[in-house]
Design an enzyme around this catalytic site. Structure first.
Site, PDB file in Angstrom:
ATOM      1  N   ASP A   1       1.037  -1.476   4.791  1.00 11.50           N
ATOM      2  CA  ASP A   1       1.023  -0.439   5.551  1.00 11.50           C
ATOM      3  C   ASP A   1      -0.544  -0.008   5.574  1.00 11.50           C
ATOM      4  O   ASP A   1      -0.909   0.890   4.438  1.00 11.50           O
ATOM      5  CB  ASP A   1       1.911   0.730   5.047  1.00 11.50           C
ATOM      6  CG  ASP A   1       1.814   2.245   5.881  1.00 11.50           C
ATOM      7  OD1 ASP A   1       1.175   1.978   6.995  1.00 11.50           O
ATOM      8  OD2 ASP A   1       2.211   3.200   5.227  1.00 11.50           O
TER       9      ASP A   1
ATOM     10  N   GLY B   1       4.748   6.895  -1.128  1.00 13.47           N
ATOM     11  CA  GLY B   1       5.885   6.313  -1.237  1.00 13.47           C
ATOM     12  C   GLY B   1       7.024   6.678  -0.135  1.00 13.47           C
ATOM     13  O   GLY B   1       7.876   6.243  -0.143  1.00 13.47           O
ATOM     14  N   GLY B   2       6.685   7.360   1.169  1.00 15.73           N
ATOM     15  CA  GLY B   2       7.408   7.441   2.093  1.00 15.73           C
ATOM     16  C   GLY B   2       8.292   6.296   2.715  1.00 15.73           C
ATOM     17  O   GLY B   2       9.377   6.261   2.866  1.00 15.73           O
ATOM     18  N   LYS B   3       7.406   5.028   2.790  1.00 14.95           N
ATOM     19  CA  LYS B   3       8.097   4.130   3.288  1.00 14.95           C
ATOM     20  C   LYS B   3       8.867   3.204   2.064  1.00 14.95           C
ATOM     21  O   LYS B   3       9.974   2.785   2.538  1.00 14.95           O
ATOM     22  CB  LYS B   3       7.184   3.197   3.957  1.00 14.95           C
ATOM     23  CG  LYS B   3       6.336   3.906   5.041  1.00 14.95           C
ATOM     24  CD  LYS B   3       5.751   3.259   6.053  1.00 14.95           C
ATOM     25  CE  LYS B   3       5.207   3.778   7.343  1.00 14.95           C
ATOM     26  NZ  LYS B   3       4.002   4.876   6.838  1.00 14.95           N
TER      27      LYS B   3
ATOM     28  N   CYS C   1      -1.354   3.493  11.165  1.00 12.53           N
ATOM     29  CA  CYS C   1      -1.048   4.898  12.013  1.00 12.53           C
ATOM     30  C   CYS C   1      -2.295   5.040  12.965  1.00 12.53           C
ATOM     31  O   CYS C   1      -2.936   6.076  12.785  1.00 12.53           O
ATOM     32  CB  CYS C   1      -0.639   5.982  10.955  1.00 12.53           C
ATOM     33  SG  CYS C   1      -2.115   6.281   9.828  1.00 12.53           S
TER      34      CYS C   1
ATOM     35  N   ASP D   1      -0.028  -0.013  -5.433  1.00 14.51           N
ATOM     36  CA  ASP D   1      -1.206   0.876  -4.843  1.00 14.51           C
ATOM     37  C   ASP D   1      -2.258   0.769  -5.883  1.00 14.51           C
ATOM     38  O   ASP D   1      -2.106   0.561  -7.137  1.00 14.51           O
ATOM     39  CB  ASP D   1      -0.446   2.368  -4.887  1.00 14.51           C
ATOM     40  CG  ASP D   1      -1.507   3.008  -3.577  1.00 14.51           C
ATOM     41  OD1 ASP D   1      -1.143   3.033  -2.401  1.00 14.51           O
ATOM     42  OD2 ASP D   1      -2.786   3.717  -3.935  1.00 14.51           O
TER      43      ASP D   1
ATOM     44  N   CYS E   1       0.911  -1.166   0.174  1.00 22.34           N
ATOM     45  CA  CYS E   1      -0.008   0.045  -0.025  1.00 22.34           C
ATOM     46  C   CYS E   1       0.835   1.360  -0.102  1.00 22.34           C
ATOM     47  O   CYS E   1       0.937   1.936   0.971  1.00 22.34           O
ATOM     48  CB  CYS E   1      -0.901  -0.091   1.241  1.00 22.34           C
ATOM     49  SG  CYS E   1      -1.863  -1.577   1.390  1.00 22.34           S
ATOM     50  N   ALA E   2       1.705   1.048  -1.187  1.00 23.13           N
ATOM     51  CA  ALA E   2       2.715   2.321  -1.060  1.00 23.13           C
ATOM     52  C   ALA E   2       2.380   3.797  -1.015  1.00 23.13           C
ATOM     53  O   ALA E   2       3.152   4.640  -0.504  1.00 23.13           O
ATOM     54  CB  ALA E   2       3.727   2.064  -2.388  1.00 23.13           C
TER      55      ALA E   2
END
Length: 404
Positions: free
Chosen positions: A304, A239-241, A357, A259, A235-236
């Site tokens: 994520d 793309g932070g991760k 989160c 995604d 679940c990019a």
């Protein structure tokens, strides 16, 4: 007394912004972005005033409305009354504009003390959210947590180790007048000592860092990737991760970022170029085929998951008003569905991380327990529950699972 002078065009912009957010369902970050482009003559202090005041009033909407004695109707007149409450509580002298005429300053201060005794008003949250927090975390933890989630977040950077080291970045930023400090237990993180817009400087344009919460940075580290692996970020998003994973993989191996939204992946590609992350391949999930192709192929899988976002209310205060209880039930079904399907990409002996989160056990540990109950080829290696009230950073959950 706060000797800030209120400028008419700035305050009118704030009122316009609040109208869009409260009455048109617009997202606060998008609205603020638009407002800041309104007047090219505004200096950085003007823009700061517009952005921070808008966010502040969104965050404390219920508290201010309660003090101003407004029922759920945010007419322009009522928005001005809410603004007057904000200014009064900050000790700002009100100019004699007719929109602010007759503001009962003394009553506002008295009302503030009165309503601050009630948690859901003091912390400015809907009734259902307060009840849910208590039910899931207990009175004590919830009281501390919702208080922490209403504090403004620090600006945290992640040094991009594909382009620089944390030490070099620190020195470079210092030369640009941005002082930063290390954060214990967060190997790539730097905290800005003073909030600033750092997207304008060379260091950012050259891909030396990304802005990313310290606890968010722990997620990619938790996945235990090694250079040369095949890794899937399911679940990019933008793309932070993924960018962090690419750095941890030292650009070696194969990182597939998935995604359902093509637009987000386009943004990820742009960011990857700036970051010098060359081992990322993006794929849009257009059908179940995209997922099935990867069954049993990945050394590591990151899920994520989409969630309530309650752990990041410090950044998205308008989520308090946008989320509905029905959405929570739906998102939990989605989480379980994603867990069941995407976990099949992990090859035997491989590992996966399920992360959110959110701070709610029903989106976190309970989802993992439910998954493990129907998948006996997976075991839980370790999980982390990160609360804003304990860490000072965003609320997160992460579970590391291994396939036998």
């Amino acid at each position: 007394m706060n000797h800030m002078r209120l400028h008419r065009n700035l305050v009118f912009s704030v009122i316009d912004g609040l109208n869009l957010i409260f009455n048109e369902g617009a997202y606060a970050d998008k609205v603020v972005e638009k407002l800041l482009k309104r007047d090219a003559r505004w200096g950085s202090r003007d823009r700061k005033f517009v952005a921070e005041t808008t966010y502040e009033i969104v965050r404390w909407k219920r508290l201010y409305a309660e003090i101003a004695d407004i029922k759920e109707n945010y007419s322009r007149e009522n928005l001005w009354r809410i603004f007057a409450v904000w200014a009064t509580l900050r000790g700002i002298e009100l100019p004699d504009w007719n929109q602010l005429a007759g503001t009962p300053t003394r009553r506002i201060k008295g009302r503030f003390d009165e309503v601050s005794k009630i948690r859901k008003i003091k912390e400015s949250i809907p009734d259902w959210l307060d009840e849910l927090g208590v039910a899931e975390l207990g009175e004590d933890v919830w009281t501390k947590e919702i208080n922490a989630l209403n504090k403004q977040a620090d600006v945290i950077l992640r040094a991009n180790t594909l382009r620089t080291t944390k030490e070099k970045l620190k020195a470079l930023l210092a030369s640009l007048e941005h002082e930063t400090e290390d954060i214990k237990g967060h190997p790539s993180a730097l905290r800005l000592k003073e909030r600033a817009n750092i997207f304008k400087n060379e260091a950012f344009k050259n891909g030396f860092f990304e802005v990313q919460d310290a606890n968010s940075q722990l997620v990619s580290e938790f996945l235990d990737v090694k250079p040369g692996m095949k890794v899937v970020d399911t679940c990019a998003g933008a793309g932070g991760k993924s960018l962090h994973l690419a750095a941890l993989m030292e650009n070696k191996g194969n990182l597939i970022s998935l995604d359902i939204y093509e637009g987000k992946l386009r943004k990820l590609k742009r960011r990857a170029r700036r970051n010098g992350a060359h081992n990322i391949e993006t794929r849009v999930i257009t059908s179940t085929k995209v997922i099935k192709k990867l069954y049993d192929k990945a050394d590591r899988v990151l899920i994520d998951a989409p969630c309530s976002g309650l752990g990041v209310l410090r950044r998205n205060p308008d989520a308090k008003w946008k989320i509905q209880p029905e959405f929570l039930d739906k998102i939990k079904d989605t989480q379980q569905d994603i867990l069941q399907r995407y976990s099949r990409m992990v090859k035997s002996g491989g590992k996966m991380v399920y992360a959110t989160c959110s701070i709610l056990p029903s989106e976190n540990q309970e989802q993992v327990e439910k998954f493990l109950a129907s998948n006996d080829d997976f075991t839980l290696v370790e999980d982390k529950k990160l609360l804003a009230s304990e860490s000072g950073f965003d609320g997160f959950y992460m579970a590391l699972l291994q396939r036998k």
